[in-house]
Design a protein around this motif. Structure first.
Motif, PDB file in Angstrom:
ATOM      1  N   LYS A  21      27.850  53.088  34.360  1.00 60.47           N
ATOM      2  CA  LYS A  21      28.393  52.620  35.632  1.00 60.47           C
ATOM      3  C   LYS A  21      28.852  53.754  36.559  1.00 60.47           C
ATOM      4  CE  LYS A  21      28.633  48.252  36.794  1.00 60.47           C
ATOM      5  NZ  LYS A  21      28.021  47.817  38.057  1.00 60.47           N
ATOM      6  N   SER A  36      37.279  47.945  39.703  1.00 55.95           N
ATOM      7  CA  SER A  36      37.885  47.058  38.709  1.00 55.95           C
ATOM      8  C   SER A  36      37.071  47.035  37.424  1.00 55.95           C
ATOM      9  CB  SER A  36      38.005  45.635  39.275  1.00 55.95           C
ATOM     10  OG  SER A  36      38.796  45.610  40.431  1.00 55.95           O
ATOM     11  N   VAL A  37      35.748  46.967  37.551  1.00 55.18           N
ATOM     12  CA  VAL A  37      34.884  46.950  36.368  1.00 55.18           C
ATOM     13  C   VAL A  37      35.038  48.247  35.580  1.00 55.18           C
ATOM     14  CG1 VAL A  37      32.487  46.945  35.580  1.00 55.18           C
ATOM     15  CG2 VAL A  37      33.221  45.335  37.343  1.00 55.18           C
ATOM     16  N   CYS A  38      35.010  49.378  36.271  1.00 54.09           N
ATOM     17  CA  CYS A  38      35.121  50.673  35.586  1.00 54.09           C
ATOM     18  C   CYS A  38      36.500  50.856  34.958  1.00 54.09           C
ATOM     19  CB  CYS A  38      34.816  51.803  36.568  1.00 54.09           C
ATOM     20  SG  CYS A  38      33.081  51.870  37.079  1.00 54.09           S
ATOM     21  N   CYS A  84      41.716  42.791  33.344  1.00 52.39           N
ATOM     22  CA  CYS A  84      40.907  41.566  33.336  1.00 52.39           C
ATOM     23  C   CYS A  84      41.275  40.674  34.517  1.00 52.39           C
ATOM     24  CB  CYS A  84      41.123  40.802  32.025  1.00 52.39           C
ATOM     25  SG  CYS A  84      40.426  41.602  30.561  1.00 52.39           S
ATOM     26  N   LEU A  87      40.068  42.209  37.765  1.00 49.94           N
ATOM     27  CA  LEU A  87      38.623  42.014  37.897  1.00 49.94           C
ATOM     28  C   LEU A  87      38.308  40.606  38.368  1.00 49.94           C
ATOM     29  CD1 LEU A  87      35.724  42.985  37.501  1.00 49.94           C
ATOM     30  CD2 LEU A  87      35.901  42.288  35.100  1.00 49.94           C
ATOM     31  N   TRP A  91      36.336  39.592  41.633  1.00 51.71           N
ATOM     32  CA  TRP A  91      35.105  38.821  41.441  1.00 51.71           C
ATOM     33  C   TRP A  91      35.138  37.529  42.264  1.00 51.71           C
ATOM     34  CZ3 TRP A  91      33.716  39.258  35.555  1.00 51.71           C
ATOM     35  CH2 TRP A  91      32.492  39.929  35.439  1.00 51.71           C
ATOM     36  N   PHE A 234      28.670  43.736  29.552  1.00 53.24           N
ATOM     37  CA  PHE A 234      28.735  44.565  30.754  1.00 53.24           C
ATOM     38  C   PHE A 234      27.517  45.475  30.873  1.00 53.24           C
ATOM     39  CE2 PHE A 234      33.347  43.651  30.566  1.00 53.24           C
ATOM     40  CZ  PHE A 234      33.531  43.273  31.881  1.00 53.24           C
TER      41      PHE A 234
END
Length: 400
Positions: A21, A36-38, A84, A87, A91, A234
């Protein structure tokens, strides 16, 4: 070290997902969703490495404080749960100011929980080092009891929210993203099993029962499997889409070979001799081959004959070939005939024909799929082969 592998391996999986990523994060640093994902992957990786018994022992020895790893692991796990929620906030989308406000509130709440975990540990009396069963060993100890309960509740809230939302989105998408979400949901279900085992063992201690095996032996494998599933969830949309695109480019590259070889004699020298490094991607190789084909077709313009195309179209139609397929065969026959005519002109001393102001239009040579269709037809159609042979004959033989 073997005791740590059950957590180190999924930690490596999450680290791999993060590394994959990072290039996207560098290009889209201002994207809150990407950050947020990273952050989730980074914190999740840290949790797994820090929670492994060998790491716990090393940290305790390094600091000289028995069970120092407990508030450290619980704090990072709480940060993971907060990640979480953040995210999910990004999202879900919405107005930027609303997303920002919700993110700040979430970070503030989980930051306060993290601070409370540290304070409770400082107030508690936990002198005996426990590498694998701290939750149950200190389940009834003042302040440690509250610390353990607090981290479990915080983790449960983040896990349940993430799993439920991914389950909802699972029915709205398809492809590798759907598979990735399914893996995250499966990981969430396993994490719920982990939490159930932990809660059951701690509650059993409160009621003077001994269910410690649930926390010591059942929960860790569930946590490891949950992390593996979430990490794979992911990674898969990233790697899956990339792999699909690469495979499609590879197939196109291979299927363009007959057309590329057919046009070798009509390609300009710089295109024909330009080399591609051995480490070049399949996409670059395909683009280079397409460029050489377009260059060759441009040079063939003076030799393209509408008469050849119409004759090939009539032959294909008389054989019952469907109209769309017959038009493709006719265009491939015109290209093959032009290649042969160009090659014959190169072997003779006759001057090259003047460029036409209105050469026949190539209907299938624009997009990659059309070139692939032409290429496959060139190597398979008997009508195309006949047009190629006819163009190679001398003029007198051709009309005799």
């Amino acid at each position: 070290m073997n005791d740590g592998l059950i957590l180190y391996i999924p930690g490596v999986v999450l680290l791999t997902a993060l590394v994959i990523k990072l290039p996207t994060l560098r290009r889209a640093w201002r994207d809150p969703l990407m950050r947020s994902v990273c952050a989730l992957l980074l914190v999740g990786c840290a949790v797994l490495f820090l929670a492994a018994p060998p790491t716990i022992a090393a940290v305790n020895d390094l600091t000289g404080i028995a069970n120092f790893s407990a508030p450290l692991v619980y704090s990072v796990l709480t940060a993971f749960s907060g990640s979480c929620i953040v995210l999910i906030i990004n999202w879900r989308g919405g107005r930027p100011e609303q997303i920002r406000r919700s993110t700040v509130l979430c970070l503030g709440a989980y930051g306060a929980i993290t601070l409370a975990i540290v304070v409770l540990f400082v107030l508690a009396d936990a002198p005996v080092e426990r590498l694998r069963d701290l939750d149950t060993y200190y389940a009834t100890t003042p302040f440690m009891r509250e610390m353990i309960t607090l981290y479990l509740v915080a983790h449960a809230s983040g896990s349940v929210v993430l799993t439920s939302l991914c389950w909802r989105w699972l029915r709205q998408v398809d492809g590798s993203l759907r598979t990735g979400l399914a893996l995250i949901v499966l990981g969430g279900a396993l994490d719920v099993g982990y939490l159930a085992a932990k809660f059951a063992a701690v509650l059993a201690r409160w009621t003077h029962r001994d269910w410690d095996y649930l926390s010591t032996y059942v929960a860790p494998p569930l946590a490891s499997a949950a992390a593996l599933m979430c990490g794979a969830g992911f990674i898969l949309p990233l790697v899956g889409d990339r792999a699909t695109s690469t495979w499609r480019s590879y197939l196109q590259y291979r299927r363009l070979k007959p057309l590329w070889l057919e046009l070798q004699g009509s390609t300009t020298p710089w295109t024909a001799t330009m080399t591609i490094a051995w480490w070049s991607s399949v996409e670059l190789r395909r683009c280079h081959r397409e460029a050489a084909i377009h260059d060759g077709l441009l040079n063939l313009a003076p030799y393209l004959s509408s008469v050849v195309r119409e004759d090939a179209l009539a032959r294909a139609t008389s054989r019952g070939v469907p109209p769309g397929r017959a038009a493709l065969v006719a265009e491939a026959a015109m290209i093959a005939s032009a290649c042969s005519a160009h090659a014959a002109a190169g072997r003779s001393s006759a001057p090259l024909p003047d460029p036409r102001s209105d050469p026949p239009r190539l209907e299938y040579a624009g997009a990659s799929d059309g070139l692939v269709a032409l290429s496959r037809t060139l190597s398979r159609s008997s009508i195309v082969a006949a047009a190629r042979r006819c163009a190679a004959l001398p003029e007198t033989a051709r009309h005799g």
